[in-house]
Design a protein around this motif. Sequence first.
Motif, PDB file in Angstrom:
ATOM      1  N   GLU A 189       0.838  -1.215   0.000  1.00 21.97           N
ATOM      2  CA  GLU A 189       0.000   0.000   0.000  1.00 21.97           C
ATOM      3  C   GLU A 189       0.871   1.263   0.000  1.00 21.97           C
ATOM      4  O   GLU A 189       0.538   2.246  -0.663  1.00 21.97           O
TER       5      GLU A 189
ATOM      6  N   THR B 142       0.884   4.143  -2.828  1.00 19.22           N
ATOM      7  CA  THR B 142       0.618   5.545  -2.467  1.00 19.22           C
ATOM      8  C   THR B 142       1.711   6.468  -2.997  1.00 19.22           C
ATOM      9  O   THR B 142       1.432   7.569  -3.484  1.00 19.22           O
TER      10      THR B 142
ATOM     11  N   ARG C 134      -9.479   6.910  -7.314  1.00 22.98           N
ATOM     12  CA  ARG C 134      -8.615   6.127  -6.427  1.00 22.98           C
ATOM     13  C   ARG C 134      -9.212   6.072  -5.007  1.00 22.98           C
ATOM     14  O   ARG C 134      -9.205   5.035  -4.351  1.00 22.98           O
ATOM     15  N   MET C 135      -9.728   7.200  -4.547  1.00 24.09           N
ATOM     16  CA  MET C 135     -10.323   7.219  -3.209  1.00 24.09           C
ATOM     17  C   MET C 135     -11.581   6.365  -3.171  1.00 24.09           C
ATOM     18  O   MET C 135     -11.835   5.655  -2.197  1.00 24.09           O
TER      19      MET C 135
ATOM     20  N   SER D 141     -12.130   3.729  -4.900  1.00 23.48           N
ATOM     21  CA  SER D 141     -11.676   2.328  -4.845  1.00 23.48           C
ATOM     22  C   SER D 141     -11.223   1.979  -3.434  1.00 23.48           C
ATOM     23  O   SER D 141     -11.500   0.877  -2.951  1.00 23.48           O
ATOM     24  N   ALA D 142     -10.528   2.917  -2.778  1.00 24.84           N
ATOM     25  CA  ALA D 142     -10.040   2.663  -1.417  1.00 24.84           C
ATOM     26  C   ALA D 142     -11.214   2.423  -0.475  1.00 24.84           C
ATOM     27  O   ALA D 142     -11.174   1.536   0.375  1.00 24.84           O
ATOM     28  N   TYR D 143     -12.285   3.204  -0.640  1.00 23.26           N
ATOM     29  CA  TYR D 143     -13.465   3.023   0.212  1.00 23.26           C
ATOM     30  C   TYR D 143     -14.097   1.666  -0.048  1.00 23.26           C
ATOM     31  O   TYR D 143     -14.476   0.952   0.871  1.00 23.26           O
TER      32      TYR D 143
ATOM     33  N   SER E 142     -12.672  -1.068  -1.283  1.00 25.13           N
ATOM     34  CA  SER E 142     -11.841  -2.193  -0.837  1.00 25.13           C
ATOM     35  C   SER E 142     -11.850  -2.297   0.696  1.00 25.13           C
ATOM     36  O   SER E 142     -11.718  -3.375   1.248  1.00 25.13           O
TER      37      SER E 142
ATOM     38  N   ARG F 225     -11.911  11.257   5.143  1.00 24.15           N
ATOM     39  CA  ARG F 225     -10.544  10.821   4.901  1.00 24.15           C
ATOM     40  C   ARG F 225      -9.773  11.982   4.272  1.00 24.15           C
ATOM     41  O   ARG F 225     -10.300  12.710   3.437  1.00 24.15           O
TER      42      ARG F 225
END
Lengths: 115, 260
Positions: A49, A53, B198-199, B201-203, B205, B214
């Motif tokens: 990760e 990032t 991207r954010m 997708s992060a949520y 996953s 965030r």
Amino acid sequence: MPSEDLDLLQRQFPDCTTLAFADIGAGMVLVTNSDAALEQHALNRLCAEAAATLAAQGGLSPQAAMICTADEIRVILRADKHPDDVLICICSPSLDLPAFRAAAQATLGRLAAAD
Amino acid sequence: MTDIGSILRKLSVLGAERPIFREGLRVLSNGVYPPPLAALLAEVDTTILKRQLEFQTGDSRLVMTVAGRRILVLNSASPDLVAAGAPLGQPLSPDDGSAFEALAEALVALCAPERVLTVDCSHPDASASAASVGISGEALAEMLMVDPSSSPVQMFIEACEPQYSACLFWSGGAWIGHADDQALLARLRPIAEAQRQRMQSAYRSADQSGEAPRLIILEKALADEGSVSAAWANDEFAIFVHAPEDCAAIHAAWRRIFTL
């Protein structure tokens, strides 16, 4: 293998629970603080990760990242002279971020120089 | 006619993740977001069964009986809330203009900005306010011109205005841009879209709702060493360019707004 440098940093900043020095080029955590309670697969995921990032993409090429949620602050720092060497830090939201940021960068510099 | 916005707001409040408690009292507002008065009225607006609610900010406190989304009666108040004195113990009704105004004045005094608002919920006396019509949270919000749908992300970017040189705010399916340097804003657009996806997708996953706040600060992420910060909350997204030395101020602003 725990690092005295990381243990010292953790003692200075008890709000930081996990410190991992990693080589994101190799995709490997090299050392953690003694109290880090993460298993190997969790460390591997942390490293992956961090690499994602800091990866150069979409016009961005960050030197460091701070990811803040209600539960934690994750700080990912890149060594000045060794861009694959990073320090990944998992901290509680009450962390004194500016003070920690400076101390953590200095610790990373020492670890990267010795690597 | 059904007010979809009102229903969605109520569902959002009822479905809010993990209430925060301080010394046994539930925290409704950190004094910044949600605005204390809006948070108090939202609490009234989501109280269906008869309950005694004790609201507190610092040493100020107001105790009331609430049911059916209405304040039925003020039971007690701290001495500093002078306006609450007249309607104390009296059945409340929107037809009693002076009681309505006194109640509103007391609520405004209680909900001073920058003070943490807590609530303690308990069962009222069986005899309490059986004959009262009550004053609804919505009526009070209308009278006091409280906007229940204010955006925390918008509040955050307003707080960061001294720091950023270009900003894009995604709200209601469209980008709103703000920058003196239009070339920088144009450069930020593709970055903003990529980071928003991207954010998201992060949520997904992390199996988190898009409501959870965030903040991501990417230091010296641009070729000229400018830093980029992105914030997400309540399915809204903002991204802006700033100097690396402003990271601490941006993080402090985020904490003030998003941490209870």
